[in-house]
Write an enzyme that holds these catalytic residues in place. Structure first.
Site, PDB file in Angstrom:
ATOM      1  N   TYR A 106     -17.298  11.598 -40.300  1.00  0.00           N
ATOM      2  CA  TYR A 106     -18.470  12.442 -40.071  1.00  0.00           C
ATOM      3  C   TYR A 106     -19.546  12.000 -41.054  1.00  0.00           C
ATOM      4  O   TYR A 106     -19.505  12.326 -42.233  1.00  0.00           O
ATOM      5  CB  TYR A 106     -18.085  13.903 -40.280  1.00  0.00           C
ATOM      6  CG  TYR A 106     -19.140  14.928 -39.940  1.00  0.00           C
ATOM      7  CD1 TYR A 106     -20.291  14.609 -39.221  1.00  0.00           C
ATOM      8  CD2 TYR A 106     -18.960  16.258 -40.316  1.00  0.00           C
ATOM      9  CE1 TYR A 106     -21.230  15.563 -38.909  1.00  0.00           C
ATOM     10  CE2 TYR A 106     -19.898  17.232 -40.014  1.00  0.00           C
ATOM     11  CZ  TYR A 106     -21.029  16.882 -39.312  1.00  0.00           C
ATOM     12  OH  TYR A 106     -21.962  17.847 -39.003  1.00  0.00           O
ATOM     13  N   ILE A 134     -21.725  14.684 -29.831  1.00  0.00           N
ATOM     14  CA  ILE A 134     -21.097  15.913 -30.307  1.00  0.00           C
ATOM     15  C   ILE A 134     -22.242  16.864 -30.588  1.00  0.00           C
ATOM     16  O   ILE A 134     -23.032  16.654 -31.498  1.00  0.00           O
ATOM     17  CB  ILE A 134     -20.224  15.664 -31.543  1.00  0.00           C
ATOM     18  CG1 ILE A 134     -19.064  14.726 -31.172  1.00  0.00           C
ATOM     19  CG2 ILE A 134     -19.686  16.985 -32.099  1.00  0.00           C
ATOM     20  CD1 ILE A 134     -18.188  14.322 -32.343  1.00  0.00           C
ATOM     21  N   LYS A 190     -18.709  10.328 -35.966  1.00  0.00           N
ATOM     22  CA  LYS A 190     -19.815  11.194 -35.567  1.00  0.00           C
ATOM     23  C   LYS A 190     -20.976  10.811 -36.471  1.00  0.00           C
ATOM     24  O   LYS A 190     -20.975  11.082 -37.671  1.00  0.00           O
ATOM     25  CB  LYS A 190     -19.465  12.677 -35.727  1.00  0.00           C
ATOM     26  CG  LYS A 190     -20.621  13.603 -35.350  1.00  0.00           C
ATOM     27  CD  LYS A 190     -20.273  15.065 -35.598  1.00  0.00           C
ATOM     28  CE  LYS A 190     -21.482  15.954 -35.283  1.00  0.00           C
ATOM     29  NZ  LYS A 190     -21.222  17.380 -35.569  1.00  0.00           N
ATOM     30  N   THR A 201     -21.298  23.661 -37.532  1.00  0.00           N
ATOM     31  CA  THR A 201     -21.727  24.743 -36.650  1.00  0.00           C
ATOM     32  C   THR A 201     -20.710  25.873 -36.632  1.00  0.00           C
ATOM     33  O   THR A 201     -21.057  27.021 -36.372  1.00  0.00           O
ATOM     34  CB  THR A 201     -21.956  24.205 -35.228  1.00  0.00           C
ATOM     35  OG1 THR A 201     -22.766  23.027 -35.295  1.00  0.00           O
ATOM     36  CG2 THR A 201     -22.654  25.220 -34.346  1.00  0.00           C
TER      37      THR A 201
END
Length: 307
Positions: free
Chosen positions: A138, A207, A166, A49
């Site tokens: 991730y 998250i 995540k 992001t």
């Protein structure tokens, strides 16, 4: 996991740009303080992001330095350092480890070259063994083209320098990881629509991208859950879910930046190859988010987009 124990609603924060596409640290500070004041209790900086593929090495270092100063220890800060080159990941993570205020490194499952499970274990073990910062896996197969298996996540959870994951996969896989992880290993969903269910299943939290624009509602949802008010928590998640999906109806982070700009946060445009929304796309996003017509162009949205 100490710093992450109380971090249930973390924001994967955007990188604001000015009209010349330079990073706007004043707008970043304003947005960060607002989110903390309204219930976000952790951040990923320099993630998907945050448009990390469009940032140079030096920009990332400067961004992380400024962000560490902005947050100033109030909540945990996770900085993106991963790549599909193990040696470069190690070198960059150790560089970031020297920055005050960075607590964890977010290391993505290597994209494009698509290692198998043994390769993933070797990559993350090599990084974790060689860096001076706890790392967070991730796992986002929709972007990397390859998925770390649930069993592999559990195996890596026992490494003393791998603090969390995540996880952007199914709830069933999230549930397996929560059940079998090392007790000191934190689990976060990276899927906004899973935020409530993940917490109920025993994950540490989310998250989030949607917490930029719906931080009040997401904070209320979790707080309602903790009070045992399951009806309110469920109602909020049901209200949020279609809006969370809408923030990804065009390449991210262009939708969330469009909303933030309309709210007065002035986070600017996206860098190529991600384009800002055109007028037709804005109308479609307004409809999907149940916003007034032309509000994204007029930039007259309130800070609280709740019912």
């Amino acid at each position: 996991m100490t710093l992450l124990q109380n971090a249930d609603l973390m924001t994967a924060i955007v990188t604001p740009f000015d009209d010349e596409e330079n990073i706007d640290y004043g707008r970043l500070e304003y947005l960060t303080n607002y989110l903390i004041e309204h219930g976000s209790n952790g951040f990923v900086i320099g993630g998907t992001t945050g448009e990390t593929p469009e940032l140079t090495h030096d920009e990332k270092i400067e961004l992380y330095q400024h962000f560490g100063e902005i947050v100033n220890g109030r909540v945990p800060v996770i900085a993106g350092t991963g790549s599909n080159n193990t040696k470069e990941t190690i070198a960059f993570t150790n560089e970031v480890a020297q920055i005050n205020g960075i607590d964890y490194a977010l290391v993505v499952v290597p994209p494009y070259n698509k290692p198998n499970q043994r390769g993933m274990v070797a990559h993350f073990t090599a990084v974790a063994d060689s860096v001076d910062l706890p790392i967070i896996i991730y796992n986002i197969p929709g972007r990397t083209g390859v998925k770390m298996a649930q069993e592999t996540v559990v195996e890596l959870s026992h490494h003393q320098n791998i603090a969390a994951v995540k996880q952007c996969t199914s709830l069933e896989e999230l549930e397996y990881i929560v059940e079998h992880r090392d007790p000191d290993f934190a689990v976060f969903t990276g899927e906004d629509a899973q935020a409530l269910t993940a917490r109920v299943l025993g994950a540490n939290g989310v998250i989030s991208v949607a917490s930029h624009t719906y931080v009040d509602q997401m904070r209320q949802m979790y707080d309602s859950l903790y009070r045992g008010d399951y009806q309110t928590a469920g109602k909020l998640q049901r209200w949020l879910t279609p809006r969370m999906a809408a923030l990804f109806m065009f390449p991210s982070p262009s939708p969330v930046k469009a909303v933030l700009n309309a709210q007065g946060f002035n986070v600017g445009s996206c860098r190529l190859p991600i384009l800002p929304l055109n007028e037709e796309e804005k109308r479609k996003l307004e409809t999907a988010l149940s916003l007034p017509t032309n509000s994204l162009t007029a930039k007259n949205l309130p800070l609280n987009l709740g019912e």
